[in-house]
Design a protein around this motif. Structure first.
Motif, PDB file in Angstrom:
ATOM      1  N   PHE A 134       0.798  -1.211   0.000  1.00  0.00           N
ATOM      2  CA  PHE A 134       0.000   0.000   0.000  1.00  0.00           C
ATOM      3  C   PHE A 134       0.842   1.277   0.000  1.00  0.00           C
ATOM      4  CE2 PHE A 134      -2.720  -3.172   2.373  1.00  0.00           C
ATOM      5  CZ  PHE A 134      -3.471  -3.510   1.255  1.00  0.00           C
ATOM      6  N   GLY A 135       2.160   1.123  -0.123  1.00  0.00           N
ATOM      7  CA  GLY A 135       3.031   2.289  -0.262  1.00  0.00           C
ATOM      8  C   GLY A 135       3.129   3.167   0.960  1.00  0.00           C
ATOM      9  N   ILE A 136       2.845   2.605   2.127  1.00  0.00           N
ATOM     10  CA  ILE A 136       2.948   3.356   3.377  1.00  0.00           C
ATOM     11  C   ILE A 136       4.337   3.126   3.966  1.00  0.00           C
ATOM     12  CG2 ILE A 136       2.009   3.583   5.718  1.00  0.00           C
ATOM     13  CD1 ILE A 136      -0.665   2.579   4.567  1.00  0.00           C
ATOM     14  N   PRO A 137       5.065   4.171   4.324  1.00  0.00           N
ATOM     15  CA  PRO A 137       6.435   4.003   4.821  1.00  0.00           C
ATOM     16  C   PRO A 137       6.496   3.446   6.234  1.00  0.00           C
ATOM     17  CG  PRO A 137       5.825   6.307   4.901  1.00  0.00           C
ATOM     18  CD  PRO A 137       4.690   5.602   4.204  1.00  0.00           C
ATOM     19  N   ALA A 138       5.882   2.281   6.431  1.00  0.00           N
ATOM     20  CA  ALA A 138       5.901   1.607   7.728  1.00  0.00           C
ATOM     21  C   ALA A 138       7.199   0.809   7.858  1.00  0.00           C
ATOM     22  CB  ALA A 138       4.697   0.689   7.854  1.00  0.00           C
ATOM     23  N   GLN A 139       7.739   0.756   9.056  1.00  0.00           N
ATOM     24  CA  GLN A 139       9.032   0.119   9.289  1.00  0.00           C
ATOM     25  C   GLN A 139       8.856  -1.205  10.022  1.00  0.00           C
ATOM     26  OE1 GLN A 139      11.406   1.554   7.706  1.00  0.00           O
ATOM     27  NE2 GLN A 139      10.248   3.420   7.293  1.00  0.00           N
ATOM     28  N   ALA A 140       9.058  -2.292   9.304  1.00  0.00           N
ATOM     29  CA  ALA A 140       8.918  -3.626   9.884  1.00  0.00           C
ATOM     30  C   ALA A 140      10.251  -4.057  10.485  1.00  0.00           C
ATOM     31  CB  ALA A 140       8.469  -4.617   8.810  1.00  0.00           C
ATOM     32  N   VAL A 141      10.380  -3.943  11.787  1.00  0.00           N
ATOM     33  CA  VAL A 141      11.656  -4.196  12.456  1.00  0.00           C
ATOM     34  C   VAL A 141      11.755  -5.661  12.875  1.00  0.00           C
ATOM     35  CG1 VAL A 141      13.137  -3.580  14.396  1.00  0.00           C
ATOM     36  CG2 VAL A 141      11.779  -1.814  13.254  1.00  0.00           C
ATOM     37  N   ASP A 142      12.693  -6.369  12.267  1.00  0.00           N
ATOM     38  CA  ASP A 142      12.975  -7.752  12.647  1.00  0.00           C
ATOM     39  C   ASP A 142      14.320  -7.804  13.361  1.00  0.00           C
ATOM     40  OD1 ASP A 142      14.843  -7.372  10.653  1.00  0.00           O
ATOM     41  OD2 ASP A 142      14.316  -9.199   9.537  1.00  0.00           O
ATOM     42  N   THR A 143      14.835  -8.997  13.588  1.00  0.00           N
ATOM     43  CA  THR A 143      16.109  -9.116  14.316  1.00  0.00           C
ATOM     44  C   THR A 143      17.263  -8.482  13.547  1.00  0.00           C
ATOM     45  OG1 THR A 143      16.434 -11.326  13.351  1.00  0.00           O
ATOM     46  CG2 THR A 143      15.410 -11.209  15.526  1.00  0.00           C
ATOM     47  N   HIS A 144      17.224  -8.549  12.214  1.00  0.00           N
ATOM     48  CA  HIS A 144      18.293  -7.946  11.417  1.00  0.00           C
ATOM     49  C   HIS A 144      18.305  -6.426  11.584  1.00  0.00           C
ATOM     50  CE1 HIS A 144      19.252 -11.717   9.513  1.00  0.00           C
ATOM     51  NE2 HIS A 144      18.032 -11.844   9.026  1.00  0.00           N
ATOM     52  N   ILE A 145      17.131  -5.807  11.487  1.00  0.00           N
ATOM     53  CA  ILE A 145      17.058  -4.349  11.614  1.00  0.00           C
ATOM     54  C   ILE A 145      17.362  -3.917  13.039  1.00  0.00           C
ATOM     55  CG2 ILE A 145      15.521  -2.355  11.482  1.00  0.00           C
ATOM     56  CD1 ILE A 145      14.209  -3.543   9.107  1.00  0.00           C
ATOM     57  N   PHE A 146      16.902  -4.682  14.018  1.00  0.00           N
ATOM     58  CA  PHE A 146      17.214  -4.344  15.414  1.00  0.00           C
ATOM     59  C   PHE A 146      18.723  -4.326  15.628  1.00  0.00           C
ATOM     60  CE2 PHE A 146      18.111  -5.527  19.806  1.00  0.00           C
ATOM     61  CZ  PHE A 146      17.398  -4.562  20.490  1.00  0.00           C
ATOM     62  N   ARG A 147      19.401  -5.378  15.126  1.00  0.00           N
ATOM     63  CA  ARG A 147      20.850  -5.450  15.266  1.00  0.00           C
ATOM     64  C   ARG A 147      21.530  -4.305  14.517  1.00  0.00           C
ATOM     65  NH1 ARG A 147      21.281  -9.889  13.073  1.00  0.00           N
ATOM     66  NH2 ARG A 147      21.993  -9.363  10.986  1.00  0.00           N
ATOM     67  N   LEU A 148      21.123  -4.098  13.286  1.00  0.00           N
ATOM     68  CA  LEU A 148      21.758  -3.091  12.441  1.00  0.00           C
ATOM     69  C   LEU A 148      21.505  -1.679  12.955  1.00  0.00           C
ATOM     70  CD1 LEU A 148      23.433  -3.165   9.827  1.00  0.00           C
ATOM     71  CD2 LEU A 148      21.321  -2.760   8.563  1.00  0.00           C
ATOM     72  N   GLY A 149      20.281  -1.436  13.423  1.00  0.00           N
ATOM     73  CA  GLY A 149      19.966  -0.117  13.942  1.00  0.00           C
ATOM     74  C   GLY A 149      20.851   0.263  15.113  1.00  0.00           C
ATOM     75  N   ASN A 150      21.142  -0.707  15.976  1.00  0.00           N
ATOM     76  CA  ASN A 150      22.005  -0.437  17.135  1.00  0.00           C
ATOM     77  C   ASN A 150      23.483  -0.492  16.791  1.00  0.00           C
ATOM     78  OD1 ASN A 150      20.369  -0.150  19.768  1.00  0.00           O
ATOM     79  ND2 ASN A 150      19.336  -1.823  18.720  1.00  0.00           N
ATOM     80  N   ARG A 151      23.875  -1.417  15.963  1.00  0.00           N
ATOM     81  CA  ARG A 151      25.294  -1.570  15.624  1.00  0.00           C
ATOM     82  C   ARG A 151      25.827  -0.368  14.848  1.00  0.00           C
ATOM     83  NH1 ARG A 151      26.911  -7.076  12.727  1.00  0.00           N
ATOM     84  NH2 ARG A 151      26.959  -7.879  14.874  1.00  0.00           N
ATOM     85  N   THR A 152      25.020   0.135  13.914  1.00  0.00           N
ATOM     86  CA  THR A 152      25.465   1.248  13.073  1.00  0.00           C
ATOM     87  C   THR A 152      25.088   2.603  13.650  1.00  0.00           C
ATOM     88  OG1 THR A 152      23.410   1.314  11.791  1.00  0.00           O
ATOM     89  CG2 THR A 152      25.150  -0.181  11.012  1.00  0.00           C
ATOM     90  N   HIS A 153      24.238   2.616  14.654  1.00  0.00           N
ATOM     91  CA  HIS A 153      23.677   3.832  15.249  1.00  0.00           C
ATOM     92  C   HIS A 153      22.732   4.548  14.293  1.00  0.00           C
ATOM     93  CE1 HIS A 153      27.356   4.210  18.213  1.00  0.00           C
ATOM     94  NE2 HIS A 153      26.793   3.006  18.216  1.00  0.00           N
ATOM     95  N   ILE A 154      22.264   3.863  13.263  1.00  0.00           N
ATOM     96  CA  ILE A 154      21.235   4.438  12.404  1.00  0.00           C
ATOM     97  C   ILE A 154      19.962   4.683  13.198  1.00  0.00           C
ATOM     98  CG2 ILE A 154      19.560   3.750  10.607  1.00  0.00           C
ATOM     99  CD1 ILE A 154      21.974   4.995   9.402  1.00  0.00           C
ATOM    100  N   ALA A 155      19.584   3.702  14.019  1.00  0.00           N
ATOM    101  CA  ALA A 155      18.342   3.803  14.787  1.00  0.00           C
ATOM    102  C   ALA A 155      18.487   3.014  16.079  1.00  0.00           C
ATOM    103  CB  ALA A 155      17.163   3.286  13.959  1.00  0.00           C
ATOM    104  N   PRO A 156      19.165   3.562  17.077  1.00  0.00           N
ATOM    105  CA  PRO A 156      19.356   2.839  18.338  1.00  0.00           C
ATOM    106  C   PRO A 156      18.043   2.677  19.101  1.00  0.00           C
ATOM    107  CG  PRO A 156      20.892   4.698  18.112  1.00  0.00           C
ATOM    108  CD  PRO A 156      19.829   4.864  17.076  1.00  0.00           C
ATOM    109  N   GLY A 157      17.921   1.539  19.778  1.00  0.00           N
ATOM    110  CA  GLY A 157      16.739   1.319  20.597  1.00  0.00           C
ATOM    111  C   GLY A 157      16.895   0.081  21.452  1.00  0.00           C
TER     112      GLY A 157
END
Length: 222
Positions: free
Chosen positions: A142-165
């Motif tokens: 549906f073209g909605i910019p929703a962010q589906a956070v899985d284990t890969h994104i959780f790891r990457l978000g924190n490791r790279t500091h793109i999106a810490p949480g």
């Protein structure tokens, strides 16, 4: 729920670095898509629901024959629980997932005219559909910019500091708050694929990473 080990979260990467980071990912893959196979909104919903604690490759193998003959909720109901179970028996937790798919199919037929709803709230009322599954459907179909956070994104978000949480909900909000708007639609696809094939959990492939110089991760591999 997954949590980070650190009690204190780092600051997200600066805006200019975020632009450089995602610009490189976009250059390498201008039109990223989910690796799950599907034919329409309903089959994507089913595929994502089946993918919990399973690989996309495994789900695609199990659903290849299924989706060749089933593409609507009514067809799924006509197939029946036993028929569905036989198709997906190679997938983890297949018995419960089969029950969920049959239940959500009935709800779609009874309450939505056989159509997949376009709101997150409605999607999340369906059996076996959590926020991540709903966000994948909203984004991919549906073209909605929703962010589906899985284990890969959780790891990457924190490791790279793109999106810490500290949990997946915080990482989702951090992506929404910090990733520049022009990258929001495809951000979760780029991050999932990068985490799956390059920034892997046990041994990230830093030597071939196109954003390694922008990443503050201290334990880079060579």
């Amino acid at each position: 729920m997954t949590k980070t080990r650190s009690a204190r979260l780092p600051q997200p990467l600066p805006y200019a670095t975020q632009i450089a980071f995602f610009s490189r990912l976009r250059e390498g893959n201008p039109h990223p898509v989910t690796e799950l196979s599907y034919t329409n909104a309903f089959t994507l919903l089913v595929a994502v629901a089946l993918s919990a604690q399973a690989t996309d490759v495994g789900v695609n193998k199990a659903t290849k024959a299924l989706f060749a003959s089933v593409s609507t909720p009514q067809q799924m109901l006509d197939l029946g629980l036993d028929g569905l179970t036989e198709h997906i028996k190679t997938i983890g937790l297949f018995r419960q997932k089969a029950k969920n798919v049959m239940a959500l199919s009935q709800i779609l037929v009874d309450g939505y005219g056989g159509e997949v709803p376009t709101s997150r709230a409605a999607l999340m009322t369906l059996p076996g559909v959590g926020r991540k599954t709903a966000n994948v459907v909203l984004n991919s179909l549906f073209g909605i910019p929703a962010q589906a956070v899985d284990t890969h994104i959780f790891r990457l978000g924190n490791r790279t500091h793109i999106a810490p949480g500290r949990d997946v909900d915080q990482v989702e909000r951090a992506i929404e708050d910090n990733v520049p708007a022009e990258f929001q639609q495809n951000a979760h696809h780029w991050l999932i694929l990068h985490g799956r094939y390059i920034c892997q959990a046990k041994r990230p492939r830093c030597a071939v990473c196109i954003v390694a110089d922008l990443c503050p991760y201290e334990e880079k591999t060579t």
